[in-house]
Scaffold this active site. Structure first.
Site, short mmCIF file in Angstrom:
data_model
loop_
_atom_site.label_atom_id
_atom_site.label_comp_id
_atom_site.label_asym_id
_atom_site.label_seq_id
_atom_site.Cartn_x
_atom_site.Cartn_y
_atom_site.Cartn_z
N SER A 55 0.85 -1.19 0.00
CA SER A 55 0.00 0.00 0.00
C SER A 55 0.89 1.24 0.00
CB SER A 55 -0.89 -0.01 1.25
OG SER A 55 -1.38 1.28 1.48
N ASP A 72 -4.89 3.41 -1.99
CA ASP A 72 -5.94 3.78 -1.04
C ASP A 72 -6.49 5.17 -1.34
OD1 ASP A 72 -6.07 1.57 0.90
OD2 ASP A 72 -3.96 2.07 1.25
N HIS A 96 -8.56 0.75 -3.78
CA HIS A 96 -9.45 0.60 -2.64
C HIS A 96 -10.17 1.92 -2.41
CE1 HIS A 96 -9.62 -0.39 2.00
NE2 HIS A 96 -10.81 -0.30 1.45
N PHE A 106 -5.78 5.47 7.92
CA PHE A 106 -4.34 5.69 7.99
C PHE A 106 -3.55 4.39 7.97
CE2 PHE A 106 -6.57 9.16 9.98
CZ PHE A 106 -5.97 10.27 9.38
N GLY A 109 -0.16 2.30 9.19
CA GLY A 109 0.65 2.28 10.41
C GLY A 109 -0.10 1.94 11.68
N ASP A 122 -6.45 -6.32 4.94
CA ASP A 122 -5.93 -4.96 4.82
C ASP A 122 -5.89 -4.27 6.18
OD1 ASP A 122 -5.16 -2.46 4.01
OD2 ASP A 122 -7.01 -1.99 2.93
N GLY A 123 -4.68 -4.01 6.65
CA GLY A 123 -4.52 -3.24 7.87
C GLY A 123 -3.58 -3.90 8.86
N GLY A 124 -2.42 -3.29 9.02
CA GLY A 124 -1.48 -3.75 10.05
C GLY A 124 -0.82 -5.10 9.78
N GLY A 156 1.26 -1.79 4.15
CA GLY A 156 1.79 -0.43 4.02
C GLY A 156 3.07 -0.35 4.82
C1 DX5 Z 1 -6.22 2.03 5.62
C2 DX5 Z 1 -5.85 1.50 4.25
C3 DX5 Z 1 -4.79 0.47 4.32
C4 DX5 Z 1 -3.49 0.94 4.90
C5 DX5 Z 1 -2.54 -0.20 5.02
O1 DX5 Z 1 -7.23 2.94 5.48
O2 DX5 Z 1 -6.97 0.91 3.61
O3 DX5 Z 1 -4.58 -0.08 3.02
O4 DX5 Z 1 -2.90 1.94 4.16
O5 DX5 Z 1 -1.40 0.24 5.69
P1 DX5 Z 1 -0.79 -0.58 6.91
O6 DX5 Z 1 -0.39 -1.92 6.34
O7 DX5 Z 1 0.35 0.24 7.36
O8 DX5 Z 1 -1.88 -0.75 7.95
ZN ZN Z 2 -6.55 -0.24 1.76
#
Ligand code: DX5
Ligand code: ZN
Length: 228
Positions: free
Chosen positions: A9, A36, A67, A147, A149, A179-181, A201
């Site tokens: 991401s 994103d 997304h 976001f 992170g 998706d996420g973390g 990300g």
């Molecule tokens: C959050 C996004 C994610 C995010 C992923 O709103 O949809 O795709 O950027 O980033 P990480 O992997 O750092 O959570």
């Molecule tokens: Zn996403």
């Protein structure tokens, strides 16, 4: 069972150097780039729009996994298709069956794929499970949209297992994207629960060697998969 895929991401990279982010994905052998799009209404951040997607499209051939975290996807679907998105993911929270059908028609007419995303606290709606065969990717969010992170909400895992069992029972080849973390430390949990597309990300762009981080995630995920 679907192949493991890695979707970095770019939101987690220097936003002044998105081309650099995309090049890292290319060099790392990513399967797709996760873009994103956030409108400041659906989620509390504003990122980029179709113009940016189009500019990046001219700079690489990787699959663009867009997304859309926006309130009114029907107003922008054409623009993102024109910009070169290959997979357009809409959020279930702003749709119903007939709105989905309309978006599906538009995307399908261009030969592109439709994804459906759900927030951590959203269950897969009945209208979506009735249309599973039209959804190429189910995006199960493990953070609240907004976001990069944030740390992964592991309480989503039972829902992920339920969704992956549903896809298997129906004999479908739907990709299940988490998706996420996503980080090397939780890949095991994610893959064991049925995720096969890993969005990352911070798990890629936050690492010292982001190119290598892509293969680290892939190897970990494959190892878990092979042990199953
Ligand atoms: C959050 C996004 C994610 C995010 C992923 O709103 O949809 O795709 O950027 O980033 P990480 O992997 O750092 O959570
Ligand atoms: Zn996403």
């Amino acid at each position: 069972m679907n192949e493991i895929k890695i979707a970095p991401s770019i939101l987690a990279w220097d936003l002044g150097d998105l081309e650099g982010a995309v090049q890292i994905s290319v060099r790392g052998g990513a399967d797709q780039v996760h873009l994103d799009v956030i409108d400041g209404h659906f989620a509390p951040n504003i990122t980029f729009g179709p113009g940016t997607v189009k500019a990046l499209r001219g700079r690489c051939d990787l699959k663009f996994d867009t997304h859309l975290m926006i309130d009114s996807p029907h107003l922008y679907v054409d623009k993102f298709l024109e910009a070169g998105s290959d997979l357009l993911t809409f959020h279930a929270e702003v749709l119903n069956g007939s709105k989905f059908d309309e978006l599906y028609r538009v995307v399908h007419a261009k030969g592109k794929e439709v994804g459906l995303a759900i927030k951590p606290k959203t269950d897969l709606p009945r209208w979506a499970s009735d249309r599973l065969d039209r959804i190429s990717t189910l995006v199960v969010m493990t953070v609240n949209p907004g976001f990069s992170g944030q740390s992964m909400d592991l309480s989503v895992m039972p829902k992920l297992r339920k969704i992956s069992a549903l896809v298997e029972d129906r004999g479908l080849l739907t990709d299940i994207e988490v998706d996420g973390g996503v980080e090397p430390e939780n890949v095991q949990e994610v893959v064991k629960s049925g995720g096969n597309v890993l969005v990352a990300g911070a798990g890629v762009y936050g690492k010292k060697d982001p190119v290598k981080a892509i293969s680290v995630l892939r190897e970990r995920a494959r190892r878990v998969r092979d042990a199953q």
